[in-house]
Design an enzyme around this catalytic site. Structure first.
Site, PDB file in Angstrom:
ATOM      1  N   HIS A  76     -11.049  -6.026  -2.126  1.00 46.12           N
ATOM      2  CA  HIS A  76     -12.101  -5.847  -1.137  1.00 46.12           C
ATOM      3  C   HIS A  76     -13.273  -5.153  -1.830  1.00 46.12           C
ATOM      4  CE1 HIS A  76      -9.398  -6.995   2.117  1.00 46.12           C
ATOM      5  NE2 HIS A  76      -8.531  -6.068   1.744  1.00 46.12           N
ATOM      6  N   GLU A  95       0.807  -1.228   0.000  1.00 46.33           N
ATOM      7  CA  GLU A  95       0.000   0.000   0.000  1.00 46.33           C
ATOM      8  C   GLU A  95       0.842   1.281   0.000  1.00 46.33           C
ATOM      9  OE1 GLU A  95      -2.678  -0.400   3.298  1.00 46.33           O
ATOM     10  OE2 GLU A  95      -3.582  -2.239   2.520  1.00 46.33           O
ATOM     11  N   ASN A 109       1.870  -5.297  -3.121  1.00 44.74           N
ATOM     12  CA  ASN A 109       0.471  -5.559  -2.776  1.00 44.74           C
ATOM     13  C   ASN A 109      -0.245  -4.245  -2.501  1.00 44.74           C
ATOM     14  OD1 ASN A 109      -1.592  -7.613  -2.045  1.00 44.74           O
ATOM     15  ND2 ASN A 109      -1.442  -6.710   0.000  1.00 44.74           N
ATOM     16  N   ASP A 123     -12.555 -10.301  -0.274  1.00 45.61           N
ATOM     17  CA  ASP A 123     -13.836 -10.439   0.419  1.00 45.61           C
ATOM     18  C   ASP A 123     -14.853  -9.560  -0.299  1.00 45.61           C
ATOM     19  OD1 ASP A 123     -13.037  -7.914   1.388  1.00 45.61           O
ATOM     20  OD2 ASP A 123     -12.679  -8.641   3.421  1.00 45.61           O
ATOM     21  N   GLU A 142      -6.478 -10.616  -0.850  1.00 47.48           N
ATOM     22  CA  GLU A 142      -7.264 -10.334   0.358  1.00 47.48           C
ATOM     23  C   GLU A 142      -8.752 -10.283   0.022  1.00 47.48           C
ATOM     24  OE1 GLU A 142      -5.812  -6.978   2.589  1.00 47.48           O
ATOM     25  OE2 GLU A 142      -3.716  -7.411   2.093  1.00 47.48           O
TER      26      GLU A 142
END
Length: 450
Positions: free
Chosen positions: A237, A158, A201, A268, A266
């Site tokens: 996400h 990030e 990432n 979801d 990651e």
């Protein structure tokens, strides 16, 4: 746990992981009934984020062990958890996750080495040169402890701003070391563990936008100058305000075309029912359509422990029941609906039965040969399936007269050519195992006939 013991532990599971990968490659069209085994049939992993504090919960561990082939420590490898005071490393919680993953033959993603968040308080006040020294020492200390045990590392996490600027995010590293800190982190990481895949990432980079364009330009520059970057992670996400972008697949592909692997790291998706299931299907299908998309990780096992629990974003509800999204993912991966489905190769019917018995046929200091004899019952059978559970330390190097698939240290064997048996007739399959310090006998499970 000492580094030497950790190396032995890794060696004990390496054969299991390798055997699983080879079997998946050879039998990619074979349907499977868990997320991990179905993904393996597509040449990919399917992982989840894991919290060490939940591993003692039986339903959590059982779901993790059954369904997933890769784990990412949720917080246990971050800087504040591993080096809370300068030069003093602690790995207890992270080791627990890695040891558990190894015992099940799972890969591990390392998360994360350099990130602006979850830094211990001693890092931010450092001057530029001191910060550079501390950053490199942290990378070397963390990667050195797990050298040879981590499949992929999120080296830098990030580092770019949200919005339309495409600029770097303000952080101690960016503000004091400048743009070059990312490159330096990757070069330090490559030297620390040359075998690990090194990833950048980030989130909100799933579609083509200013932020993903900035990351793309950085990766393109790194590849042109030989900076060691192997993969790019897309956190993915999603919710109603940030849905799966229409150009998701295209975006993954353009990064892959730069010569790096892409990973969904990651995942979801908030929601429920068929709408959530449809969105999960889009993500899986996008990954499968990009040959260099090597795997997917959902950010948690169960809704009740999700960081977005109110949005019920995962594949299992709070009681570990499979949600419609689970079935959609399994179907998109080419898996079957479960081991008890009608028509399954191992579904007993018409009174067919069989037994499986084990014999050690050869033995030496470092290994042995085992043989499992399959005997049909009172009626002829057309095929059979048998399971063999190896002690955690042992690994299989070869198998004959059968086709194996793996879930952790459990080997499920189906016939390669010797399936049909007359009533009372027998056949067998054999394997060579490395003891890796354990002389214990494997356990042969129930034989299932069809």
């Amino acid at each position: 746990m000492s580094m030497i013991v950790r190396r032995l532990s890794r060696a004990a599971t390496a054969g299991l992981v390798a055997a699983a990968a080879l079997t998946a490659a050879a039998h990619s069209a074979e349907a499977a009934d868990t997320l991990g085994s179905a993904a393996a049939g597509q040449g990919r992993y399917f992982g989840t984020a894991v919290a060490a504090s939940h591993l003692g919960e039986s339903d959590y561990a059982a779901t993790l062990d059954r369904e997933f082939s890769s784990v990412t420590p949720e917080n246990e490898m971050k800087w504040d958890a591993t080096e809370p005071s300068r030069g003093s490393f602690t790995f207890t919680s992270a080791d627990r996750i890695v040891d558990h993953a190894q015992s099940q033959g799972m890969d591990v993603r390392g998360h994360t080495l350099v990130w602006h968040s979850q830094l211990p308080s001693w890092v931010s006040p450092l001057g530029a040169q001191d910060l550079r020294t501390a950053m490199n020492a942290h990378i070397n200390g963390l990667m050195g402890h797990y050298k040879g045990e981590i499949h992929s590392w999120d080296v830098v996490n990030e580092a770019f701003q949200d919005g339309g600027s495409g600029a770097r995010r303000s952080s101690p590293f960016q503000d004091k070391l400048g743009d070059g800190f990312i490159e330096e982190a990757f070069r330090t990481a490559r030297a620390a563990d040359p075998a690990a895949k090194l990833c950048y990432n980030d989130y909100n980079t799933d579609g083509v936008n200013a932020k993903s364009n900035a990351v793309y330009d950085m990766v393109k520059d790194f590849k042109s100058r030989g900076v060691p970057i192997d993969c790019v992670g897309f956190q993915s996400h999603f919710n109603s305000n940030s849905p799966v972008p229409s150009d998701y697949r295209h975006n993954l592909q353009r990064f892959a075309d730069l010569g790096v692997d892409v990973q969904i790291t990651e995942l979801d998706i908030e929601g429920s029912g068929s709408a959530q299931a449809a969105d999960y299907t889009k993500v899986v299908e996008a990954c499968l359509a990009v040959s260099r998309c090597t795997g997917m990780t959902v950010w948690g096992v169960t809704d009740k422990y999700s960081w977005r629990s109110g949005g019920t974003p995962l594949l299992f509800d709070g009681d570990y029941n499979e949600k419609p999204a689970y079935g959609a993912v399994l179907s998109a991966l080419g898996g079957s609906g479960g081991p008890g489905d009608p028509g399954d190769p191992g579904d007993p019917r018409d009174g067919a039965s069989c037994t499986a018995t084990y014999t050690r046929t050869a033995d030496w200091s470092s290994g042995y040969n085992g043989q499992v004899t399959i005997t049909a019952g009172a009626e002829p059978i057309s095929s059979w399936t048998a399971t063999v559970t190896l002690p955690a330390q042992q690994s299989v190097s070869s198998l004959w007269n059968g086709t194996p698939t793996w879930s952790g240290n459990v080997m499920t064997v189906r016939p390669s050519w010797n399936g049909p048996l007359a009533a009372g007739a027998s056949t067998s399959f054999g394997f060579t195992a490395a003891k890796n310090g354990s002389d214990a006998a494997p356990t042969v499970g129930t034989c299932t006939a069809s």
